[in-house]
Scaffold this active site. Structure first.
Site, short mmCIF file in Angstrom:
data_model
loop_
_atom_site.label_atom_id
_atom_site.label_comp_id
_atom_site.label_asym_id
_atom_site.label_seq_id
_atom_site.Cartn_x
_atom_site.Cartn_y
_atom_site.Cartn_z
N HIS A 1 0.86 -1.20 0.00
CA HIS A 1 0.00 0.00 0.00
C HIS A 1 0.89 1.24 0.00
O HIS A 1 1.34 1.70 1.05
CB HIS A 1 -0.92 -0.07 1.24
CG HIS A 1 -1.86 1.09 1.39
ND1 HIS A 1 -2.90 1.07 2.29
CD2 HIS A 1 -1.92 2.29 0.78
CE1 HIS A 1 -3.56 2.21 2.23
NE2 HIS A 1 -2.97 2.98 1.33
N GLU B 1 -10.77 3.36 6.97
CA GLU B 1 -9.68 4.24 7.42
C GLU B 1 -10.35 5.34 8.25
O GLU B 1 -10.23 5.34 9.48
CB GLU B 1 -8.93 4.83 6.22
CG GLU B 1 -7.80 5.81 6.59
CD GLU B 1 -7.18 6.52 5.38
OE1 GLU B 1 -7.82 6.55 4.31
OE2 GLU B 1 -6.06 7.05 5.52
N ASP C 1 1.99 3.97 2.99
CA ASP C 1 0.92 4.82 2.46
C ASP C 1 1.49 6.00 1.66
O ASP C 1 1.56 5.93 0.43
CB ASP C 1 0.01 5.30 3.61
CG ASP C 1 -1.41 5.62 3.17
OD1 ASP C 1 -1.75 5.38 2.01
OD2 ASP C 1 -2.19 6.09 4.03
#
Ligand code: ADE
Ligand code: ZN
Length: 333
Positions: A14, A197, A275
């Protein structure tokens, strides 16, 4: 621990490549393209990276990528991250990229793809690194636009591993993109989505039921539903958890309060990623070291997290088997 972690075959599932744009490169590209930045210095940019929530971050993230104009810019962006990650022991990255964010600024789809694919090819040839391509769609844009962009991407379908769903989660539920994900499935593309999230646990269920995703990006809010946790455990659906991102965006107050240890105790298939490393304090190694300190994790946990990620990554089967073998062979300190 740092030495051990660097020797592991680390896999990151990710990573938004536009979120790997370090201020130093942002300034260099701004100069190359004659673009004014709202910061006078690299230090001033870094000082601005404090966010109340996801939307506050996204505002700076979209502003930062305005320096990306040419094929060479996209190449430099990706290669800069690939080299840094490789030096820290990362051997595979599943890379999200956001074409709509560039199309809106008048940058052609071919420009984005040519730069990213050339960087992937060069990195795979020159580094111990493989790269998966996840074309992400912006959930705060209209669903029709996403469908058009997927069709526009036809020349590149064979170069893509998956589609993803990102940007502002609240009030943009997975259900909005059911037709897009059905089309991607019909094309034979794998599917992943950010869910849970900032959004509720129900968005994770929607992503599984309506988008037929094979993994959930973030997913930390699954703990709000016992039934969902049971489902994720039984299906062993991977969660790509991003601890320093969650701290930066106030999903959690403090890393020591992060649900990661609970997710592992629930026997969920957890992985760790960075991220947007340029905005959230560092790459995968920094995330690993912070977790080791906050949770007192030893080497066994990091072996397990990387095993999960290797098993799930968009990579060739022969490389997957080779990396699992390497993981088993990394000696203790
Ligand atoms: N785009 C880049 N980073 C993101 C994140 N953490 N959540 C949603 N969209 C994003
Ligand atoms: Zn993300």
């Amino acid at each position: 621990m740092r030495d051990f972690l660097t020797r592991l075959p680390n896999v990151e599932l990710h990573l938004h490549i536009e979120g790997s744009l370090e201020p130093e490169l942002m300034f260099a590209l701004a100069k190359r393209n004659n673009i004014d930045l709202p910061y006078a210095t690299v230090e001033e940019a870094k000082a601005a990276y404090h966010f109340d929530d996801l939307q506050a971050f996204l505002n700076l993230y979209y502003q930062g990528m305005s320096v990306l104009r040419s094929e060479q810019d996209f190449y430099d962006l990706a290669m800069d991250y690939f080299q840094r990650a490789s030096q820290e022991g990362v051997v595979h990255i599943d890379m999200h990229f956001d074409p709509q964010a560039h199309l809106q600024r008048g940058v052609a789809f071919d420009t984005v793809m040519a730069g990213l694919l050339r960087a992937k090819q060069d990195a795979e040839a020159s580094l111990d690194l493989s790269v998966g391509m996840i074309m992400a769609f912006l959930r705060d844009r209209p669903a029709d636009e996403a469908l058009e962009v997927l069709e526009q991407a036809k020349p590149y379908w064979a170069s893509l591993d998956a589609i993803g769903l990102d940007s502002a989660e609240r009030d943009n539920p997975p259900a909005k993109f059911a037709a897009l994900f059905a089309r991607a499935k019909a094309l034979g593309l794998a599917r992943v989505a950010h869910a849970g999230e900032e959004g509720p646990a129900d968005y994770i269920s929607q992503a599984l039921d309506l988008l037929d995703v094979q993994r959930i990006d973030h997913g930390v809010r699954c703990l709000e539903s016992e039934a969902l946790v049971r489902r994720l455990r039984e299906s062993q659906t991977v969660l790509t958890v991003c601890p320093l991102s969650n701290v930066s965006l106030n999903v959690v107050d403090d890393l020591r309060d992060h649900p990661l240890p609970r997710l592992l105790a629930e026997k969920l298939k957890v992985t760790i990623s960075s991220d947007d490393p340029a905005y959230f304090g560092g790459g995968l190694l920094t995330n690993h070291l912070a977790c080791a300190e906050a949770f007192g994790w030893g080497e066994g946990v990091f072996r397990q997290l990387n095993r999960h990620a290797i098993e799930e990554a968009f990579m060739r089967e022969d490389r997957r088997q080779a990396l699992l073998q390497r993981l088993a062979e990394v000696s203790a300190q």
